[in-house]
Scaffold this motif. Sequence first.
Motif, PDB file in Angstrom:
ATOM      1  N   ASP A   1      -3.958   2.784   9.508  1.00 20.33           N
ATOM      2  CA  ASP A   1      -2.647   3.166   8.963  1.00 20.33           C
ATOM      3  C   ASP A   1      -1.655   2.009   9.035  1.00 20.33           C
ATOM      4  O   ASP A   1      -0.799   1.856   8.157  1.00 20.33           O
ATOM      5  CB  ASP A   1      -2.092   4.370   9.725  1.00 20.33           C
ATOM      6  N   ILE A   2      -1.758   1.195  10.084  1.00 20.36           N
ATOM      7  CA  ILE A   2      -0.865   0.041  10.192  1.00 20.36           C
ATOM      8  C   ILE A   2      -1.205  -0.987   9.119  1.00 20.36           C
ATOM      9  O   ILE A   2      -0.315  -1.527   8.448  1.00 20.36           O
ATOM     10  CB  ILE A   2      -0.952  -0.578  11.601  1.00 20.36           C
ATOM     11  N   TYR A   3      -2.498  -1.247   8.933  1.00 20.03           N
ATOM     12  CA  TYR A   3      -2.872  -2.219   7.894  1.00 20.03           C
ATOM     13  C   TYR A   3      -2.453  -1.730   6.509  1.00 20.03           C
ATOM     14  O   TYR A   3      -1.955  -2.514   5.695  1.00 20.03           O
ATOM     15  CB  TYR A   3      -4.377  -2.496   7.902  1.00 20.03           C
ATOM     16  N   ALA A   4      -2.617  -0.446   6.238  1.00 25.07           N
ATOM     17  CA  ALA A   4      -2.241   0.109   4.934  1.00 25.07           C
ATOM     18  C   ALA A   4      -0.751  -0.076   4.673  1.00 25.07           C
ATOM     19  O   ALA A   4      -0.331  -0.327   3.531  1.00 25.07           O
ATOM     20  CB  ALA A   4      -2.609   1.587   4.867  1.00 25.07           C
ATOM     21  N   ALA A   5       0.064   0.041   5.725  1.00 30.21           N
ATOM     22  CA  ALA A   5       1.507  -0.156   5.575  1.00 30.21           C
ATOM     23  C   ALA A   5       1.848  -1.624   5.320  1.00 30.21           C
ATOM     24  O   ALA A   5       2.823  -1.936   4.618  1.00 30.21           O
ATOM     25  CB  ALA A   5       2.230   0.344   6.822  1.00 30.21           C
ATOM     26  N   LEU A   6       1.045  -2.528   5.843  1.00 29.68           N
ATOM     27  CA  LEU A   6       1.297  -3.958   5.683  1.00 29.68           C
ATOM     28  C   LEU A   6       0.788  -4.506   4.350  1.00 29.68           C
ATOM     29  O   LEU A   6       1.362  -5.445   3.793  1.00 29.68           O
ATOM     30  CB  LEU A   6       0.615  -4.735   6.814  1.00 29.68           C
ATOM     31  N   GLU A   7      -0.284  -3.941   3.861  1.00 31.63           N
ATOM     32  CA  GLU A   7      -1.036  -4.529   2.754  1.00 31.63           C
ATOM     33  C   GLU A   7      -0.208  -4.890   1.522  1.00 31.63           C
ATOM     34  O   GLU A   7      -0.383  -5.984   0.948  1.00 31.63           O
ATOM     35  CB  GLU A   7      -2.177  -3.591   2.367  1.00 31.63           C
ATOM     36  N   PRO A   8       0.722  -4.029   1.064  1.00 26.32           N
ATOM     37  CA  PRO A   8       1.467  -4.367  -0.162  1.00 26.32           C
ATOM     38  C   PRO A   8       2.273  -5.655  -0.087  1.00 26.32           C
ATOM     39  O   PRO A   8       2.572  -6.261  -1.122  1.00 26.32           O
ATOM     40  CB  PRO A   8       2.387  -3.153  -0.362  1.00 26.32           C
ATOM     41  N   ASN A   9       2.637  -6.062   1.116  1.00 27.10           N
ATOM     42  CA  ASN A   9       3.510  -7.235   1.264  1.00 27.10           C
ATOM     43  C   ASN A   9       2.849  -8.412   1.958  1.00 27.10           C
ATOM     44  O   ASN A   9       3.530  -9.314   2.448  1.00 27.10           O
ATOM     45  CB  ASN A   9       4.766  -6.830   2.049  1.00 27.10           C
ATOM     46  N   LEU A  10       1.530  -8.447   1.961  1.00 30.97           N
ATOM     47  CA  LEU A  10       0.828  -9.523   2.646  1.00 30.97           C
ATOM     48  C   LEU A  10       1.024 -10.863   1.947  1.00 30.97           C
ATOM     49  O   LEU A  10       1.027 -10.945   0.714  1.00 30.97           O
ATOM     50  CB  LEU A  10      -0.667  -9.216   2.737  1.00 30.97           C
ATOM     51  N   GLU A  11       1.150 -11.912   2.736  1.00 32.31           N
ATOM     52  CA  GLU A  11       1.228 -13.267   2.217  1.00 32.31           C
ATOM     53  C   GLU A  11      -0.183 -13.820   2.005  1.00 32.31           C
ATOM     54  O   GLU A  11      -1.180 -13.206   2.411  1.00 32.31           O
ATOM     55  CB  GLU A  11       1.990 -14.166   3.202  1.00 32.31           C
ATOM     56  N   GLU A  12      -0.260 -14.999   1.401  1.00 40.62           N
ATOM     57  CA  GLU A  12      -1.559 -15.619   1.130  1.00 40.62           C
ATOM     58  C   GLU A  12      -2.391 -15.771   2.400  1.00 40.62           C
ATOM     59  O   GLU A  12      -3.588 -15.461   2.415  1.00 40.62           O
ATOM     60  CB  GLU A  12      -1.366 -16.996   0.491  1.00 40.62           C
ATOM     61  N   LYS A  13      -1.757 -16.219   3.479  1.00 35.20           N
ATOM     62  CA  LYS A  13      -2.488 -16.452   4.720  1.00 35.20           C
ATOM     63  C   LYS A  13      -3.092 -15.166   5.271  1.00 35.20           C
ATOM     64  O   LYS A  13      -4.173 -15.174   5.851  1.00 35.20           O
ATOM     65  CB  LYS A  13      -1.579 -17.102   5.761  1.00 35.20           C
ATOM     66  N   ASP A  14      -2.389 -14.057   5.077  1.00 32.90           N
ATOM     67  CA  ASP A  14      -2.870 -12.781   5.582  1.00 32.90           C
ATOM     68  C   ASP A  14      -3.984 -12.215   4.710  1.00 32.90           C
ATOM     69  O   ASP A  14      -4.955 -11.651   5.211  1.00 32.90           O
ATOM     70  CB  ASP A  14      -1.724 -11.784   5.664  1.00 32.90           C
ATOM     71  N   LYS A  15      -3.842 -12.381   3.413  1.00 33.61           N
ATOM     72  CA  LYS A  15      -4.886 -11.928   2.498  1.00 33.61           C
ATOM     73  C   LYS A  15      -6.175 -12.698   2.745  1.00 33.61           C
ATOM     74  O   LYS A  15      -7.270 -12.144   2.621  1.00 33.61           O
ATOM     75  CB  LYS A  15      -4.428 -12.109   1.053  1.00 33.61           C
ATOM     76  N   LEU A  16      -6.047 -13.959   3.093  1.00 31.11           N
ATOM     77  CA  LEU A  16      -7.240 -14.766   3.351  1.00 31.11           C
ATOM     78  C   LEU A  16      -7.962 -14.275   4.604  1.00 31.11           C
ATOM     79  O   LEU A  16      -9.196 -14.291   4.666  1.00 31.11           O
ATOM     80  CB  LEU A  16      -6.850 -16.239   3.506  1.00 31.11           C
TER      81      LEU A  16
END
Length: 440
Positions: free
Chosen positions: A361-376
């Motif tokens: 649930d925490i990751y789902a809340a973060l996912e829409p606003n992730l930066e490039e470093k986080d998506k990687l």
Amino acid sequence: MKQSILKGLTLLTLAATLALTACGNSGGNNGESNAANSGGKADPNAPVKLKIMWQGPDTRHQAMLKTQEVYTKLNPSVTFSPEYMAWDDYWKKLPTLAASHSLPDVLHMDGAYIQEFATRGTLEDLSDIDLTGVIDDKTLENLKIDGKLYGIPISRNAQGIAFNKEALAAAGIELPKKDWTWDEYFDFARNARAKLPEGVYPIGDSTTWDHYLYYQMSYGKGPIIQEDGKKFNLDKELFMKFYGIYAEFREKKIVPPADMGSAFKDNDPQADPMASGKVMTRGATVGSVGALTQLMPGKVGIVNMPVGPEGGGWAQPTIFLSVSTDAKHKDAAKAFIKWFVTEKEAGQTYGMNFGIPIYDDIYAALEPNLEEKDKLGKELYDVAKDKAMPFSPAAAGWTEWIDNYKKTMDAVMFGQKSLEDAYNEITKSGNAIAEKQSSK
């Protein structure tokens, strides 16, 4: 790979200093009266200052400090006394604190070392923290040591390889692909050498035990340290083949010269092998690849570890928050850890600085606003998990062997020791430790 979740550090005093904690450590509170620790009824409004300690890059430090500020706003009676440092410094300091019974209330633990600290009696059992619906029971069971949970996992992690996709493409070198084999990895290095400029290298040298460990495991020969440290298993044929290839690579200048390789320091702007432009690839984890991306924005690609018949690399939780047996405020420490792992407000503050949050649930809340470093980081986890093998840390009592393994292989890298002699020395010391552990 110079640094990974199993990096062999210079911790010669770890086993000795931790052993001291087993004598006279009753799990007390260092003489401080505290109703929660003594079994009495604690005043929920009584001021509490939690000592907390962790390691990592500056981005993690700032995120952790902000998270503590949020917690104090929600719980005004709880404040923090934080201490944080770089990876090497952290793991050098922790054994000294353990030996003097001065570990903080809350501390960061890593999969490479949690068993060492837990079995020496320096960490509290956290099995009473209710994580129903947050972390699945199977994951928690797999993380227990002798039936007890000594750390609450805060993120999912995985091991892979980062590469400079911009520089490789510019040199006309085919980029690494998912599920590449060890043979393809070594061929990539040989082929890339012919196309790269002088003084630039396709891969780094290898002298740490964990890089070889997963090579051996990928070919079905199992972990090196088995049965809780009572069995030593170093396959000579694979060992000689693996390091024989690196000997060839040193001769043909496919890997950096020894003095250059020994000076590398991951995530340092000047000394990082990739960020410095000296090496095209290096080991990475979900948590570390973001820091590398910040040094090389838009240039970093990722791929899973090379695979053998049994798979390659690992993908599972390796970063934990623990409570020390020295803690003066154990109940407050447990409450903070539960909040840290389960509440979206906490997760939105620390983000992806520890990897992919363990709570979906925490990751789902973060996912829409992730930066490039986080998506990687998420991309690394996704590419690694399909072929991942079990995470295989060293058992308690093996820290000095890990350090000596690297020293021995460093001597091989510098041409001071033969590979045959290195194998014999590593095997002799490993068998001696296994025999000692079996007699306990």
